[in-house]
Design an enzyme around this catalytic site. Structure first.
Site, PDB file in Angstrom:
ATOM      1  N   GLU A 108       0.808  -1.155   0.004  1.00 38.95           N
ATOM      2  CA  GLU A 108       0.066  -0.185  -0.024  1.00 38.95           C
ATOM      3  C   GLU A 108       0.896   1.130   0.057  1.00 38.95           C
ATOM      4  O   GLU A 108       1.218   1.749   1.033  1.00 38.95           O
ATOM      5  CB  GLU A 108      -0.919   0.051   1.146  1.00 38.95           C
ATOM      6  CG  GLU A 108      -2.145   1.172   1.201  1.00 38.95           C
ATOM      7  CD  GLU A 108      -2.827   1.112   2.343  1.00 38.95           C
ATOM      8  OE1 GLU A 108      -2.571   0.758   3.469  1.00 38.95           O
ATOM      9  OE2 GLU A 108      -3.952   1.596   2.256  1.00 38.95           O
ATOM     10  N   ASP A 160      -7.868  -3.659   7.822  1.00 41.83           N
ATOM     11  CA  ASP A 160      -6.867  -2.676   7.736  1.00 41.83           C
ATOM     12  C   ASP A 160      -6.274  -2.450   8.965  1.00 41.83           C
ATOM     13  O   ASP A 160      -6.069  -1.096   9.577  1.00 41.83           O
ATOM     14  CB  ASP A 160      -7.721  -1.285   7.174  1.00 41.83           C
ATOM     15  CG  ASP A 160      -6.774  -0.175   6.653  1.00 41.83           C
ATOM     16  OD1 ASP A 160      -5.530  -0.631   6.567  1.00 41.83           O
ATOM     17  OD2 ASP A 160      -6.805   0.992   6.592  1.00 41.83           O
ATOM     18  N   ALA A 203      -9.763   7.764   2.110  1.00 43.81           N
ATOM     19  CA  ALA A 203      -8.581   8.509   1.348  1.00 43.81           C
ATOM     20  C   ALA A 203      -8.820   8.267  -0.115  1.00 43.81           C
ATOM     21  O   ALA A 203      -8.134   7.726  -1.062  1.00 43.81           O
ATOM     22  CB  ALA A 203      -7.308   7.478   1.625  1.00 43.81           C
TER      23      ALA A 203
HETATM   24 ZN   LIG Z   1      -4.874   3.010   3.337  1.00 46.00          ZN
END
Ligand SMILES: [Zn+2]
Length: 377
Positions: free
Chosen positions: A121, A265, A212
């Site tokens: 990521e 996450d 995001a």
């Molecule tokens: Zn992220």
């Protein structure tokens, strides 16, 4: 050989119960509806579902995947206790050299089946939607850099998140897809049209949809609506009650029915106490289970396990149990191209999670072995 009987079994396309399942070695040998002729473990009214599959996880139990193999095993163990039997290890943005070092550290755990692969990521993300990634380290996806990092250890990197509006973004997606690496779109300011072009180029996953990302606007719906529209795309959703309003989660579960994956996450605080943590090179404070950057206050990943995501999706957002279970088992397994995990079926690994009547995880089996006795929470 072990025969397990349960009140219900959640299968890929149906729920049966009472039902039984026979484990031989590390695999499911057979299963069926009704009462078994013999039974070694009677789970009473409990529900048996496949072990969970997490596509997006940075750590847990106080450990981060970026801190070397021992820490990675600690994070794996923390999530395994709560039902996640298959994990990608997500790495946050860092320098290319550091990321290559981290991939090399984790590669043996991928080879040993402790991890399903590495998820990069970053660093090829948007600086205006950087979330908890160090903006100073974000960069355009130069083809040689992408190839270098992805092929550092063949087979170790399984997924890469790219902001396709960066210079070379669409080319990077095509390169990843050609190499069999899952191309994900996220931390991005891509427009609606560009996001469609990115799916045409090979994007197959939306990294934590809505978070995001360019906001949905009625004249420029942006990447979010494009990714919800495309049947080829599996959308990740963070079901922690903080990243998404329950109504947004419920809506996405309908619009992306059969192709939404709940992801943790999680950063290091999942399955651990509130306190101070690091995420890559950034400082994070976890207060009441909410992780935020210090300074800045941006949300910095979650502190949940998939078990908590399941509970939230079912009991707060109102997603029905089979759909929520698919979103943490068969759907992410399909993204990984795996038919040996994420489903209760003969031939698949005996990765089992026992859920009680309130959808709490009570016992976990991985590869045919119970991990612990009853779990108290
Ligand atoms: Zn992220």
């Amino acid at each position: 050989m072990t025969v397990v009987r349960a009140g219900r079994l959640v299968l890929p396309d149906s729920v049966i119960g009472p039902a039984w399942l026979r484990v031989e070695g590390d695999r499911i040998a057979d299963l069926g509806a009704g009462e078994p002729a013999t039974c070694d473990v009677d789970l009473g009214d409990a529900t048996l579902v496949p072990g969970f599959v997490d596509l997006h996880c940075h750590g847990g139990g106080g450990h981060s995947f970026s801190d070397g193999p021992e820490a990675a095993l600690g994070a794996v163990a923390a999530h395994r206790r709560s039902g996640t039997t298959t994990s990608l290890a997500s790495l946050v943005t860092d320098t290319l050299g550091t990321l290559e070092h981290q991939v090399r550290d984790l590669a043996p755990l991928v080879a040993d089946d402790e991890l399903a692969g590495v998820h990069l990521e970053g660093p090829w993300l948007s600086s205006i939607h950087c979330g908890a990634h160090d903006p100073a380290l974000l960069r355009d996806p130069d083809p040689d850099e992408v190839d270098g990092l992805v092929s550092a250890v063949p087979g170790a990197v399984r997924m890469v998140t790219v902001a396709v509006e960066r210079q070379g973004g669409l080319d990077a997606v095509r390169r990843l897809a050609d190499r069999g690496v899952i191309a994900a779109l996220g931390h991005s300011d891509a427009t609606y049209a560009l996001a469609h072009a990115a799916v045409d180029a090979g994007v197959r996953v939306a990294t934590h949809l809505y978070n995001a990302a360019r906001a949905v606007h009625h004249r420029e719906p942006g990447l979010v609506l494009a990714l919800l529209e495309r049947e080829e795309v599996t959308v990740e959703l963070i079901a922690d009650g903080i990243h998404l309003h329950p109504a947004v989660l419920r809506d996405a579960a309908v619009r992306a029915s059969g192709r939404f994956a709940l992801v943790s996450d999680a950063m290091a605080a999942a399955g651990a106490a509130d306190g101070s943590y690091r995420l890559g090179g950034l400082q994070v404070a976890v207060v009441d289970g909410v992780a935020r950057l210090v300074p800045g206050g941006a949300i910095a990943g979650s502190a949940i396990t998939l078990a908590q995501a399941l509970h939230h999706a079912v009991h707060v957002a109102g997603v029905d149990l089979p759909a929520a279970v698919a979103a943490i088992t068969s759907t992410p397994a399909r993204v990984l191209g795996r038919d040996d995990v994420g489903r209760l079926a003969p031939g698949a690994y005996a990765d089992l999670v026992v859920l009680d009547a309130s959808t709490r995880v009570r016992r976990v089996m991985r590869r045919g072995a119970w991990l612990d006795e009853e779990i108290d929470d």
